[in-house]
Design an enzyme around this catalytic site. Structure first.
Site, mmCIF file in Angstrom:
data_model
loop_
_atom_site.group_PDB
_atom_site.id
_atom_site.type_symbol
_atom_site.label_atom_id
_atom_site.label_comp_id
_atom_site.label_asym_id
_atom_site.label_seq_id
_atom_site.Cartn_x
_atom_site.Cartn_y
_atom_site.Cartn_z
ATOM 1 N N ALA A 143 3.114 6.129 -2.664
ATOM 2 C CA ALA A 143 4.287 6.831 -2.968
ATOM 3 C C ALA A 143 4.208 7.019 -4.443
ATOM 4 C CB ALA A 143 5.389 6.365 -2.373
ATOM 5 N N GLY B 119 0.878 -1.366 0.021
ATOM 6 C CA GLY B 119 -0.015 -0.001 -0.095
ATOM 7 C C GLY B 119 0.871 1.160 -0.136
ATOM 8 N N CYS B 120 1.817 1.304 0.561
ATOM 9 C CA CYS B 120 2.902 2.401 0.724
ATOM 10 C C CYS B 120 3.392 2.647 -0.536
ATOM 11 C CB CYS B 120 3.905 2.329 2.101
ATOM 12 S SG CYS B 120 2.969 1.931 3.382
ATOM 13 N N THR B 121 3.773 1.666 -0.884
ATOM 14 C CA THR B 121 4.519 1.769 -2.397
ATOM 15 C C THR B 121 3.464 2.266 -3.520
ATOM 16 O OG1 THR B 121 5.989 -0.060 -2.014
ATOM 17 C CG2 THR B 121 5.557 0.326 -4.295
#
Length: 153
Positions: free
Chosen positions: A48, A43-45
């Site tokens: 970003a 999710g963070c990737t």
């Protein structure tokens, strides 16, 4: 709990690119702070990368975008290089800023309870006030929503 119209708490954090970022020194530009749990997670990737893909539009609105997590600068630098990210990432290893912004929360996963960052985004206007807050962010469509709020300032 920080909310809309509050003065954004000032901070100085180390950032990728061997610099320190002080929030108050960015005025009068609007600032987007997106807090995310960890470098190189799914999710963070996605989040970003979506911010990176929209950076030209944020720059056109004179807005500055920063990601913040508890990961160290070495981890951030690897994350940026691996995923070709375009914005600086700030390291809040002591979680002081995360706690101040109210994103350091008790979380549960697979029956275990632990402390972690609740994915959240803050839009700070050119006067240093919180213009919009997104908590418990779902990645899909989020960056477009943030960009819409930035352009409406």
């Amino acid at each position: 709990m920080i909310d809309v119209n509050d003065t954004a708490p000032d901070f100085t954090l180390p950032a990728t690119g061997t610099q320190d970022i002080t929030l108050s020194e960015l005025r009068p530009a609007p600032v987007v702070l997106f807090f995310y749990p960890r470098d190189n997670t799914a999710g963070c990737t996605r989040e970003a990368i979506e911010f990176t893909e929209s950076l030209a539009a944020f720059k056109a609105a004179d807005a500055k975008v920063f990601g913040i997590s508890k990961d160290g600068l070495a981890s951030h630098e690897k994350f940026i290089a691996k995923k070709e990210l375009g914005m600086p990432l700030l390291s809040d290893e002591d979680s002081d800023v995360c706690e101040t912004y109210g994103v350091w929360k008790e979380k549960k996963m697979y029956g275990k309870t632990f402390m972690g960052i609740e994915r959240s985004t803050f839009l700070i206007d050119g006067d240093g006030r919180i213009a919009k807050v997104w908590r418990k962010v779902k990645v899909d469509g989020h960056v477009a929503e943030v960009l819409e709020a930035v352009t409406a300032l």
